[in-house]
Design an enzyme around this catalytic site. Sequence first.
Site, short mmCIF file in Angstrom:
data_model
loop_
_atom_site.label_atom_id
_atom_site.label_comp_id
_atom_site.label_asym_id
_atom_site.label_seq_id
_atom_site.Cartn_x
_atom_site.Cartn_y
_atom_site.Cartn_z
N LYS A 1 0.85 -1.19 0.00
CA LYS A 1 0.00 0.00 0.00
C LYS A 1 0.89 1.25 0.00
O LYS A 1 1.98 1.24 0.58
CB LYS A 1 -0.87 -0.06 1.27
CG LYS A 1 -1.98 0.98 1.35
CD LYS A 1 -2.83 0.69 2.62
CE LYS A 1 -3.91 1.73 2.84
NZ LYS A 1 -4.73 1.41 4.03
N SER B 1 -9.59 1.52 3.24
CA SER B 1 -8.73 2.30 2.37
C SER B 1 -7.74 1.48 1.55
O SER B 1 -7.23 1.98 0.55
CB SER B 1 -7.96 3.30 3.22
OG SER B 1 -7.10 2.62 4.13
N SER C 1 -9.66 -1.14 7.22
CA SER C 1 -9.10 -0.85 5.90
C SER C 1 -8.44 -2.01 5.18
O SER C 1 -8.13 -1.91 4.00
CB SER C 1 -8.09 0.30 6.00
OG SER C 1 -8.77 1.54 6.04
#
Lengths: 476, 475
Positions: free
Chosen positions: B68, B143, B167
């Site tokens: 990420k 996210s 997330s």
Amino acid sequence: MRYETVIGLEVHLQLDTQTKAFCGCANRFGSSPNSQTCPVCLGFPGSLPVLNEKAFLHAIKVALALGCKIQDLIKFDRKNYYYPDLPKNYQISQYDMPLSYDGRIDIKVDGKDKLIRIKRVHMEEDAGKLVHPEGASHSLVDYNRAGTPLLEIVTEPDLSSPEEAYEYLTKLKSILGYLKVSDCDMEKGSLRCDANISIRPAGEKTLGTKVEVKNMNSFKNVRQALEHEEKRQAEAVEDKVKIVQETRLWDPDRGVTVSMRSKEEAQDYRYFPEPDLVPFVVDKRVIEDIRSALPELPEARRARFMDEFALPEYDASVLTADIDTAEYFEESARVSGKAKIVANWIMGDMAAMSNARNIGIRELGLSAGSLASIIKMIDSGAISGKIAKEVLNDAIETKKDPEEIVRLKGLTQISDGGQIETAVAAVLAKNEKSVKDYKDGKKNALTFLVGQVMKETKGKANPALVNEILKKKLGE
Amino acid sequence: MDNLYSQTARALKEAMANDGLDPRKILDQLFNRIAAVDSRIKAFVLVNKNAAQVKTGGALSGIPVVVKDNICVKGEDTTCASKILKGFKPPNDATVVRKLKEAGAVLMGKANMDEFAFGSSCETSCYGPTHNPWDLERIPGGSSGGSAAAVAGDEAIMALGSDTGGSIRQPASLCGVVGLKPTYGRVSRYGLIAFASSLDQIGPITKDVTDSAILLGAIAGHDEMDSTSVDIPVPDYTKALVNDVKGLRIGVPKEYFIKGIDRDVQESVKRAIEIYKDLGAVVVDISLPHTEYAVSAYYIIGPAEASSNLARFDGVQYGLRAEDAKDLIDMYIKTRSKGFGNEAKRRILLGTYCLSSGYYDAYYLKAQKVRTRIKEDFEKAFKACDCIATPTTPTPAFKIGEKANDPLSMYLSDIFTIPANLAGLPGISIPCGFSSGNLPIGLQIIAKPFAEETIFRAAYTFEQNTDFHKKRPAL
């Protein structure tokens, strides 16, 4: 109206550790800008703080020496404010649970003892420094200092005069020096002091509106700034001008304080627990180990010096105010066995020399053995007290052995009656008027004649012998 | 072996060991796959064409991993999908990245995300939204939406995400893959650009439970650089992969089956629980009474910490700096106004407000008390069960734009995942069904602190007895 002054002090102290408070960077003063930095002390994204154990133990040591209680649970908080020298725009500090609290320092002002309560001692990190290049439209930041471990030492509002503030700071610095945790150098910024001061009508119980004073870079500055502020506030009250809660900066050149910001402009620091550092419990044994390893502190040493070396209280106080002086005295006193004479030399000539050079007594470079040998030479009559001062000066300047200086320069005292008689005869022959004056009853003419004989012998004549022989000759 | 890009790490490791598969081939196929589908999915913000294996013989040697964009990779753009960090190249690897490299993994790129991880849809990214591989008009969740979409779309073998309020688990659920949020303190946060430090945790997003165990094993462990990482040994998680839940007590909290939950989701999860029963697990009704306050507490604690964590993005040292500033304050205002998106600004304002003098007790302190209650709820529940099964999300993936202007309804999509963050517990989302519209549905399994092995046992058994994880989106 008569007023009384109420003062509280906040001292920030840089701890002398190998590395910074929350990272492995060297904690060093004077390196080239931004050379002592890493992602942690630069507050780079993703970096995390890790507490420096040594800095924490130093903090505990200071807290215990100041008689503080240690918090059961140690926790850090974030103090949020924006400034370019603060890399994360928050400072890791301690808010509602300072690591220690409820301590004390005893001071003496005008012969009276007074207890100053320490409200709290807590740990935090220092910020970097802004640099403003001359003529430039920009400023630069040096983060070398960012993350340096700091202690904040806060008093209760127990100080009632600028003089007490001065004495408190002197005493605090003395204790900190004994603990060897900081060089306490205000000029370098390793010790900084802010003051809160208010006045109220004498006898009044409620506190007046306080003003915070900053930017004082010596203890003398603190005293002057507070004297000024005390006067300014009293005048304001007399003139019916309301004193506002504000922060004022001391301007040492003009000798006045200048308003910096009012309470309305004061920051909301939005303190909250630092989530990157886990609260922890300090092992009671660790605290007791530090407590039992605390060095002898100034007061204890003073008492011991009075007892062990039969020194007057004044001497013992002066000699123990600074750890280096105390250790130097003790060593010299033991080597020479003449404590009071050693004390006189240290407090007199040596103190003058170190003050003139603005260095510590150790840095004069005169070993305890050398001082002892000078004292021994006076004692045995080998040199006069006056010559001894010259030898001391030489020994410090040239780093030579005092006995060798005496030998090489031929400074050995003349105690040979024949030699002195010759010098006396020569002086008497040249100073008939003084001889006459003496005989006419002007006894201070003798002092002049002694001086002349000393001059004739380049100061080496034994003064007692000179006196004796002169009197004898003049009496003839 | 066909379609290397659709394989698991375990299968590729075996092929490399037994059939002499050249790891370079895996990368090449992945790059081709990305070229073919990522213009539609937009999972990547950076593809590292020069990625190379640095070590052989490690647990992940030759296996490409996507991380990420809030995880620091030395010298590579790490931006948190925010304009304010454009061009920021970290001077060091995050600890998880260092560990991946040491295990021989190939860091092949950075995945899209909600800006600074603020979001549940991947729509707040400064690079634009990521699309759900199962329905390109829908969000992948967030996210860590880029990480989940990359794995679901076979653009990646495995990925790392970060989970502050769901997330990892929520996008894993919406994309039909396996996402694990480890116990708080199990994985080092050093090098993870912080959103909410007391909640953030890095974890694996993978195609199956086995890969999840392998990847967690590679990244877990105490780190001297992170004081919140816990110093307890890392077990061999693959040993927990046993197809047996006989006697395992699975708690089902009544508070998680509420009004407003999607019918398909509710049915799939209930069926999953029936499957567990059939496999010999003991299903126990439990109650987590403070669940309803979790979202409110989370939206105070998270933004409060974020407002402080994001203060450093001021234009002074790195990232964006507004050019036309008159003075310091103007530089702060212009840089931050320009650099942060709306959701970031919203959370900074929210957090700043909650921490302000006079409001701290009513908000932050109160939220911390709720947090304690939620933790106690779980402690009590775990006296009666070994793990807890719930839906991961109240609905399957929603449409892009559907909730973009309705932050409150967006916040509710993390309603089932937030409690585990507040309590610091490990939680996984595994595929457990599909909606009538063919959208994946996830089952969440939560366990006690550091009981990831219990989670793996339960999840692995479910996977071995179902086929949901084998279905792939048509792209």
